[in-house]
Design an enzyme around this catalytic site. Structure first.
Site, PDB file in Angstrom:
ATOM      1  N   GLY A 128       0.826  -1.198   0.000  1.00  0.00           N
ATOM      2  CA  GLY A 128       0.000   0.000   0.000  1.00  0.00           C
ATOM      3  C   GLY A 128       0.862   1.251   0.000  1.00  0.00           C
ATOM      4  O   GLY A 128       2.029   1.225  -0.415  1.00  0.00           O
ATOM      5  N   SER A 129       0.317   2.325   0.492  1.00  0.00           N
ATOM      6  CA  SER A 129       1.008   3.610   0.428  1.00  0.00           C
ATOM      7  C   SER A 129       2.138   3.693   1.448  1.00  0.00           C
ATOM      8  O   SER A 129       2.131   3.021   2.483  1.00  0.00           O
ATOM      9  CB  SER A 129       0.017   4.751   0.677  1.00  0.00           C
ATOM     10  N   THR A 130       3.090   4.564   1.160  1.00  0.00           N
ATOM     11  CA  THR A 130       4.206   4.782   2.082  1.00  0.00           C
ATOM     12  C   THR A 130       3.714   5.377   3.397  1.00  0.00           C
ATOM     13  O   THR A 130       4.221   5.019   4.472  1.00  0.00           O
ATOM     14  CB  THR A 130       5.254   5.694   1.425  1.00  0.00           C
ATOM     15  N   GLY A 169       2.392   2.632   5.416  1.00  0.00           N
ATOM     16  CA  GLY A 169       3.512   1.770   5.785  1.00  0.00           C
ATOM     17  C   GLY A 169       4.265   2.312   6.988  1.00  0.00           C
ATOM     18  O   GLY A 169       4.686   1.548   7.865  1.00  0.00           O
ATOM     19  N   GLU A 194       5.683  -3.374   0.814  1.00  0.00           N
ATOM     20  CA  GLU A 194       5.820  -2.939  -0.566  1.00  0.00           C
ATOM     21  C   GLU A 194       4.995  -1.667  -0.695  1.00  0.00           C
ATOM     22  O   GLU A 194       3.761  -1.711  -0.655  1.00  0.00           O
ATOM     23  CB  GLU A 194       5.335  -3.998  -1.563  1.00  0.00           C
TER      24      GLU A 194
END
Length: 490
Positions: free
Chosen positions: A238-240, A243, A260
């Site tokens: 997903g998105s940073t 994360g 990821e």
């Protein structure tokens, strides 16, 4: 279209669990109501964790010989294959994906990935002699040194909306083959298709607790799955931004975390390959509408040919038909929701405020009054400091930048917080490969759009993630390493 997948509630520890609340699933192609799905109460999501822990600690799945685990997982995949039509129809309805993308990039590639991962696992040694110098072994009195790979334990697998099925295959199969217990939590935007994995687990005879699939409408369940003491590992795509939060939530219990995350990948065209730029640009937006973390949304071309490329790419984008999956002529579908479309609008406006120009697109397509559509968009940017070159937009927006020479191209490509993927095109293969080696990114594709295989790893540098998925490294990610020193009693 065929009927959708019939399951409408979570699969937890071997049984289907209803809830008092429901989640409405919307079709982004026309904003219609697809279906309602029961939301798992938080207590039931915790029960999924507890049962996964019990199943693992009791060895009900972890102690099954690998060859037998492989048979069960092949049966799981067989069940998914048997419901192919319903699965594809569901992906198209809840994600607005073109039928061809659902068929090939999710279903077809996912099944091949699953089969290949099972075969790869069986081909790998999971207990072998550790390479210790002979003189050290002699000094230790004839000790046998063994390296053993064992399952991590309980794994939370959190998947995104844009590739719900392929990402589920990518996490579930290696984790289960390694003997872990897994809780799958799909995106609330596309929850229905992933419920098929619960039905497949039940049909294949996985022990209760080995695999649960939980549906929620918010983030409370995901936060529990990333912080619960009984969870040993979190695998997230997903998105940073999310994360980073997962890392913080996992830190108090020192969980293993595989991430990821986002990307702002560059596609670099050497002077002898500029003619390929239009085709490379089309690949960014067709099928996914730019909703792919690996999308190469920064195009780097020789500065003295930039105007030529902008014109060619604009013509290519003008030829792309945007529309719903029901339109056989459509090459690009909608974004997932209104927020995603608004994000594109915001970045296009911001790009212009910072000196960029809209060469093509930049708004909503004419004639599509319903659905979350955005035109394939070409931005002519003055330099890499422009916001549209820095941030992941996650939409059909391509930024074109000029470089002075190949050193400058490498500098621009590496001048990013992200490092997930990249592309280099050049007729001079030696020169193109030399550029590829200098890029700080987890994958670089030279003269090819990409390679997706159970045997090839993927993952990011920098803010694009931690760890690897697929390939031997992707299997080892779900294993602990134990060292055994063994000597006969004297």
């Amino acid at each position: 279209m065929p009927d959708l997948i019939a399951e409408r509630c979570s699969y937890i520890a071997g049984s289907w669990v209803d809830g008092d609340e429901t989640l409405a699933v919307e079709n982004p192609a026309d904003e219609s109501h697809v279906t309602d799905v029961a939301v798992a109460p938080l207590a039931e999501i915790e029960r999924a964790v507890v049962e996964a822990r019990r199943c693992f600690d009791a060895g009900e799945w972890a102690d099954v010989p690998p060859a037998e685990r492989a048979q069960v997982l092949h049966a799981l995949v067989d069940h998914v294959v048997a419901r192919r039509d319903a699965l594809i129809a569901t992906m198209v309805a809840e994600a607005g994906q073109p039928v061809s993308f659902a068929e090939r990039a999710q279903f077809g590639a996912g099944v091949a990935l699953a089969r290949g991962t099972i075969d790869l696992y069986l081909s790998m040694p999971h207990e072998d002699t550790n390479p210790v110098p002979v003189d050290e072994l002699v000094r230790a009195g004839g000790v046998l040194s063994i390296r053993r790979h064992e399952p991590v334990g309980v794994v939370s697998a959190i998947t995104p909306y844009n590739g719900a099925i392929i990402m589920a295959f990518q996490k579930l199969i290696p984790a289960l083959m390694a003997g872990n217990s897994v809780i799958l939590r799909p995106s609330p935007l596309t929850p229905v298709s992933s419920l098929l994995f619960g039905a497949a687990a039940q049909a294949a005879g996985l022990p209760a607790g080995a695999l649960s699939v939980v549906v929620e409408g918010g983030a409370g369940g995901a936060e529990l799955l990333t912080s619960h003491p009984a969870v040993d590992m979190v695998s997230f795509t997903g998105s940073t931004a999310v994360g980073r939060r997962i890392l913080a939530q996992a830190a108090p219990t020192v969980k293993r975390v595989a991430l990821e995350l986002g990307g702002k990948s560059a596609q670099i065209y050497l002077p002898d390959a500029v003619g390929r730029a239009a085709a490379g640009a089309a690949a960014v937006v067709a099928a996914t509408a730019g909703q792919a973390c690996v999308a190469a949304t920064r195009m780097l071309v020789p500065a003295d040919r930039k105007d030529e490329v902008v014109e060619a790419v604009s013509r290519a984008y003008a030829a792309i038909t945007v529309g719903p999956p029901s339109d056989p002529a459509a090459r690009m579908g909608p974004l997932i929701n209104a927020a995603a479309r608004e994000r594109c609008e915001r970045f296009v406006a911001d790009a212009q405020l910072h000196g960029g120009k809209v060469a093509f697109g930049g708004g909503r397509p004419a004639g599509l009054d319903r659905g979350y559509y955005f035109e394939p968009t070409v931005l002519d940017l003055p330099d890499n400091t422009n916001p549209a070159a820095r941030e992941e937009i996650f939409g059909p927006v391509l930024s074109i930048l000029g470089y002075r020479d190949l050193d400058d191209a490498v500098r621009i490509a590496n001048d990013s917080d992200y490092g997930l993927s990249g592309q280099v095109y050049g007729a001079d293969l030696t020169a193109a490969t030399a550029v590829a080696r200098r890029l700080r990114t987890g994958a670089v594709n030279v003269n090819v759009g990409g390679m997706f295989s159970a045997y090839a790893p993927s993952g990011g540098y920098k803010h694009s993630g931690l760890g690897r998925e697929r390939g031997p490294d992707g299997i080892r990610a779900f294993q602990e390493v134990k060292h055994l020193a063994i000597k006969e009693q004297s």
